[in-house]
Write an enzyme that holds these catalytic residues in place. Structure first.
Site, PDB file in Angstrom:
ATOM      1  N   HIS A  75      27.973  38.214  41.330  1.00 15.52           N
ATOM      2  CA  HIS A  75      28.653  37.154  40.586  1.00 15.52           C
ATOM      3  C   HIS A  75      27.629  36.151  40.030  1.00 15.52           C
ATOM      4  O   HIS A  75      27.672  35.755  38.865  1.00 15.52           O
ATOM      5  CB  HIS A  75      29.657  36.470  41.516  1.00 15.52           C
ATOM      6  N   GLU A  78      25.729  37.784  37.281  1.00 12.16           N
ATOM      7  CA  GLU A  78      26.534  37.808  36.039  1.00 12.16           C
ATOM      8  C   GLU A  78      26.363  36.485  35.277  1.00 12.16           C
ATOM      9  O   GLU A  78      26.224  36.464  34.055  1.00 12.16           O
ATOM     10  CB  GLU A  78      28.017  38.040  36.391  1.00 12.16           C
ATOM     11  N   HIS A  79      26.371  35.366  36.004  1.00 13.29           N
ATOM     12  CA  HIS A  79      26.179  34.058  35.364  1.00 13.29           C
ATOM     13  C   HIS A  79      24.746  33.885  34.857  1.00 13.29           C
ATOM     14  O   HIS A  79      24.513  33.363  33.780  1.00 13.29           O
ATOM     15  CB  HIS A  79      26.472  32.937  36.375  1.00 13.29           C
ATOM     16  N   GLU A 176      32.836  27.248  41.968  1.00  3.84           N
ATOM     17  CA  GLU A 176      33.914  28.136  41.508  1.00  3.84           C
ATOM     18  C   GLU A 176      34.552  28.856  42.699  1.00  3.84           C
ATOM     19  O   GLU A 176      35.770  28.967  42.806  1.00  3.84           O
ATOM     20  CB  GLU A 176      33.319  29.159  40.526  1.00  3.84           C
TER      21      GLU A 176
END
Length: 967
Positions: A75, A78-79, A176
């Protein structure tokens, strides 16, 4: 002329194209496309192209990402890959491209076992630009340590400029995931997957557990990229009408030619099967908005099924799942929902094919702890009953009918739907082309049932009755859950802090200042490719519409290539409805098609809707006027679709709903009320920013006021109160009164989208429907013949209101709205520019900014700094052009045949009004922007509203200008 899919049939198996070899070429007539499967010779990268006559072209690259811990490495990666790359080293190329492109979609997703990067656009040059940025981002990212701190996690002074302020955890993904872990539904789903698959990658949190994220190092992130983001571990998918050769050439030259083949070793082994079933229990935070605070438990039984690469078995189990749980005729609905033991099915329910081996889950949420054993017993008994009784043939037909409609319906994002549909199967080396052959599965399914009438019961027996790999997971609220999470985070933080030397602390402070400086610095994005404003089409395509009447009611007809489907809409006005009934209109909309009608009880009605239509729904509509802010239209929108041969059935169902809905079944209403209240309560964690925006606009326009009542926090509270009533008699009376006012041909208009061949039949059927409805109305006293279409609020006084909703979330949803101008006003296009100028925001008839944030008051001050920047005029022509591209990508997003002409029908926006707006958008200049910023956005210039949904806030508590609402 030859269409795109026919041309693609000319590729030959074995043909070499730009470093790729064609492996398979298959026509898929069901979906009007040709699938071309290729492999990259040098790296083994897999490629699938779906050639179809659709100008909304899509690209996607997918990597199998199988983490073995809960640090959230896929994750965070991905950012981080989106923070700059070799060819495009500027800090945020991905988001910068939103303003330099006409993309119809740009995003990235992290699933449990893959990461996917899709985009779509209708412009060929734009496709090449975006492809260049995406390829460079995923294969050659900078992965700077600073990007890792910003996107992943870091220790930083609470006030970065104050060395004495306490150290805290920060980071985009960290915050998040704190938000995700505060939502009980997603928390339960995460636990269920981790515990059903305890032995490999599915046992960890791929998005990242906030308590584990701070264990990830920058070195580990770079290592994960090197092994997982490699062509040998990649699957490329392209879709649409652009030529395949061009894509392959660019992908080979920009990326793949620079790699050699490796063995990525990312396969997911099958989960070893348990010999005995397991039980487990988890806790969560209490839900302040639960319909019944004493019933907040969840219980679900989850079964491990077969490998998803067996496509026909997957198709069968998916259908079987629908037969077991979908709609009021399904055995589990009858056994679990109707006795009102809980409020709704558990958040995870039905077939899930997103993991290498599929699973099926069934259970309840909103139940009492003492009903735990009873629910387990019911689930077990229901499985026995299904094995004994099987399913009615008509229910199976209804499901197959639904598949036919889904295949024929054309959505605007068909490429994206396909990419998502094939992702999991292809990720585990299944055949994606096989998955597209839907008709052959339907035929094989029919044949299997014909050969063995117990085909489905045998599956139930094998996968459910005799399956020892099943998990029963319960979840209960813990009053101290949020405090425990905060304490665990604090302990983690202190452990990190205790290991720091004074030098480390100073370094953290300096790095925090560096990051702040980088974030505050204007980025030079000149290295990125961009479209020009001149690349935008000057004119909108005109939609041909015919206006007429049927049974005295205005009708809009729109002939479209709808693949043999007919789409029907009707707008019924709320104008004659007494004010005290309006708050119950959303409930009316949600139950009116689910209570039974005419000779049909609610089960028979559901069956007929499944068999004869693509669905029937009713929704509230508040439509601001295009010319006047204090004027709006209020109504409900009826919508349904069907195959051409089922037109008479569809209109007959509507006739019965209008003439004789069965609103007197109290038991059924109680079930629907409970489900509706639960759905609203669950939705706040997902849509908090929308609730904040609706609330912020409440006191600025009359339309905003009604919107808050029908779709805002006010409506959540109304439904909570209704759900708490022990007797629903008064609500039933309200619904009957609402029905008399709303389902009334005298304040109605209709629209039909269909093929030219079906249009005359559709209008004849509509005429008959209107007569049927009118005939029965003669017996009623007319409600009020003087219906006016729009509502104008003469003396509406906008007022400034700041509302804070205290909710048990660790994040804030923050919104500010400013009263500005309506659509046709000359300043609207300039204001729309501001909304798109790099601030994450939305423009309605007033300016609104809303986002999810760990801070609240700071966010509002950032909004205000943005306004000051706007008024200062310190922006360039490049900024204006980028804002124009961004606005036009929204204005020109594709419209499906089913939705053509809908803006005209619902909102009264004609093509001419849209073209005028378009010309004003093209004409906006620097002076216009500064002028509207000064006139509308400055302090004291316009009325504004603010709303925050979030955790307890001491700053706001001490500020008397805020109204505080507890949940």
């Amino acid at each position: 002329s030859e269409d795109t899919s026919e041309r693609a049939l000319q590729y030959q198996v074995g043909q070499k194209i730009h470093g790729f070899t064609v492996k398979e070429v298959v026509a898929v007539p069901d979906l009007f496309l040709t699938a071309v499967k290729l492999t990259h010779d040098q790296t083994g990268a897999q490629y699938l192209h779906a050639a179809r006559d659709d100008s909304n072209n899509l690209f996607s690259v997918l990597f199998r990402t199988t983490p073995m811990d809960s640090t959230g490495v896929p994750h965070i990666l991905e950012h981080t890959v989106l923070c700059g790359s070799k060819k495009y080293p500027c800090r945020d190329p991905f988001f910068k491209m939103l303003n330099r492109s006409l993309s119809t979609f740009m995003n990235a997703f992290t699933a449990s076992d893959y990461t996917m990067y899709p985009f779509s656009t209708q412009n060929g040059k734009d496709f090449q630009n975006l492809l260049s940025v995406y390829l460079d981002a995923v294969f050659f990212p900078c992965l700077r340590e600073q990007d890792f701190w910003q996107e992943g996690w870091r220790l930083e002074n609470d006030k970065p400029t104050d060395l004495s302020s306490p150290l805290v955890f920060k980071g985009v993904v960290f915050n998040e995931m704190k938000g995700a872990f505060s939502d009980n539904e997603s928390l339960y789903a995460q636990h269920l997957q981790n515990k059903l698959f305890p032995d490999h990658t599915y046992s960890v949190v791929s998005g990242g557990d906030p308590l584990v994220i701070p264990d990830l190092t920058w070195e580990q992130l770079k290592q994960f990229h090197a092994t997982h983001y490699h062509p040998s571990n990649a699957r490329f998918f392209t879709y649409g009408d652009l030529p395949l050769e061009t894509h392959l050439k660019q992908i080979e030259e920009d990326a793949l030619s620079k790699f050699e083949r490796i063995d990525p070793n990312t396969e997911v082994p099958n989960q070893p099967h348990w010999v005995t079933p397991r039980e487990d229990h988890v806790t969560c935070g209490p839900d302040a908005l639960a319909p019944d605070p004493s019933k907040q438990n969840t219980l679900c039984v989850s079964y491990l099924l077969g490998d998803i690469t067996d496509t026909f078995e997957g198709f069968t189990l998916n259908l079987l799942s629908s037969l077991m749980i979908s709609g009021p005729n399904s055995p589990f609905y009858k056994a679990l929902i109707e006795p009102q033991i809980g409020t709704a099915f558990s958040s995870v329910v039905g077939y899930d094919g997103s993991t290498k081996e599929a699973s099926f889950s069934v259970g309840l949420q909103g139940m009492a702890e003492e009903d735990t054993e009873r629910v387990k017993q019911i689930i077990s008994q229901t499985i026995d009953d299904i094995i004994k009784d099987g399913f009615e043939e008509e229910r199976i037909e209804a499901l197959l009918h639904r598949i036919e409609i889904q295949m024929k319906h054309q959505s605007t994002n068909f490429g994206l739907s396909l990419a998502s549909y094939i992702a999991s199967l292809w990720n585990h080396n299944g055949d994606p082309v096989e998955l597209l052959q839907i008709s052959s599965y339907v035929a094989k399914f029919r044949q299997s049932i014909k050969e063995n009438p117990n085909f489905l019961q045998d599956k139930v027996k094998h996968y459910f009755k005799e399956n020892t790999h099943r998990l029963t997971l319960s979840m209960s609220p813990d009053e101290t859950y949020v405090q425990k999470q905060a304490k665990a985070e604090e302990e983690k933080l202190q452990k990190k802090i205790q290991a720091l030397s004074d030098t480390d602390r100073k370094e953290i402070y300096e790095k925090g200042l560096e990051l702040l400086a980088v974030q505050s610095k204007t980025q030079d994005a000149s290295c990125l490719p961009a479209l020009k404003v001149s690349d935008i089409e000057p004119n909108i395509p005109i939609t041909a519409l015919q206006m007429g009447t049927a049974g005295g009611v205005p009708v809009q007809l729109c002939e479209q290539p709808t693949n043999g489907l007919v789409y029907f809409r009707a707008m019924c006005s709320l104008n004659t409805l007494p004010e005290d009934l309006k708050r119950y209109v959303p409930l009316f909309c949600s139950v009116i098609t689910k209570m039974g009608c005419g000779p049909l009880d609610y089960r028979q009605q559901a069956q007929q809707m499944e068999l004869r239509t693509g669905g029937m729904s009713v929704s509230t509509q508040v439509i601001p006027d295009a010319n006047e802010l204090n004027t709006f239209e209020q109504g409900i929108l009826l919508f349904s679709s069907c195959l051409e041969q089922n037109l008479s059935h569809m209109f007959h169902l509507w006739s019965d709903i209008f003439n004789s809905p069965r609103l007197e079944d109290k038991e059924r209403l109680a079930v629907l009320v409970m489900m509706s209240a639960q759905e609203l309560a669950n939705g706040i964690a997902y849509s908090g920013h929308l609730y904040a925006m609706t609330r912020a606009g409440r006191d600025l326009t009359p339309a905003g006021h009604l919107q808050e009542m029908l779709a805002g926090m006010e409506q959540v509270r109304v439904m909570k109160r209704v759900a708490e009533m022990s007797d629903l008699s008064s609500v039933m009376r309200y619904l009957s009164r609402i029905k008399k006012h709303l389902l009334n041909p005298e304040n109605m208009r209709c629209a039909i989208n269909a093929t030219p061949q079906a249009m005359s039949d559709a209008t004849t059927r509509l005429e008959t429907f209107m007569k049927d409805v009118d005939k029965t109305r003669k017996r009623h006293k007319l409600v009020r013949p003087d219906v006016v279409k729009v509502s104008f609020v003469q003396n509406f006084q906008p007022c400034q209101m700041k509302t804070f909703f205290q909710l048990p979330f660790p994040v804030n949803f923050v919104s500010e709205s400013i009263r500005t101008v309506p659509f046709c006003h000359q300043d609207y296009s300039s204001l729309r520019r501001w909304c798109k100028n790099g601030r994450r925001s939305v423009l309605l008839l007033f300016l609104q900014v809303g986002l999810k944030d760990p801070n609240s008051v700071q966010t509002l001050s950032a909004f205000h700094k943005g306004v000051e920047w706007a008024k200062s005029g310190k922006f360039t022509q490049q900024d204006i052009d980028e804002a124009k591209l961004s606005v036009f990508s929204a204005v020109d997003s594709p419209t499906a045949p089913s939705d053509k002409g809908v803006a005209r029908f619902v909102s009264g926006l004609t093509d001419e009004m849209k073209q005028n707006h378009r010309e004003r958008l093209f004409a906006v200049n620097h002076q216009d922007l500064v002028s509207v910023a000064e006139r509308y956005l400055g302090a004291g210039q316009s009325m504004y509203g603010m709303a925050i949904l979030g955790p307890e806030n001491n700053v706001i508590k001490k500020d008397p200008s805020w109204i505080i609402q507890s949940s």
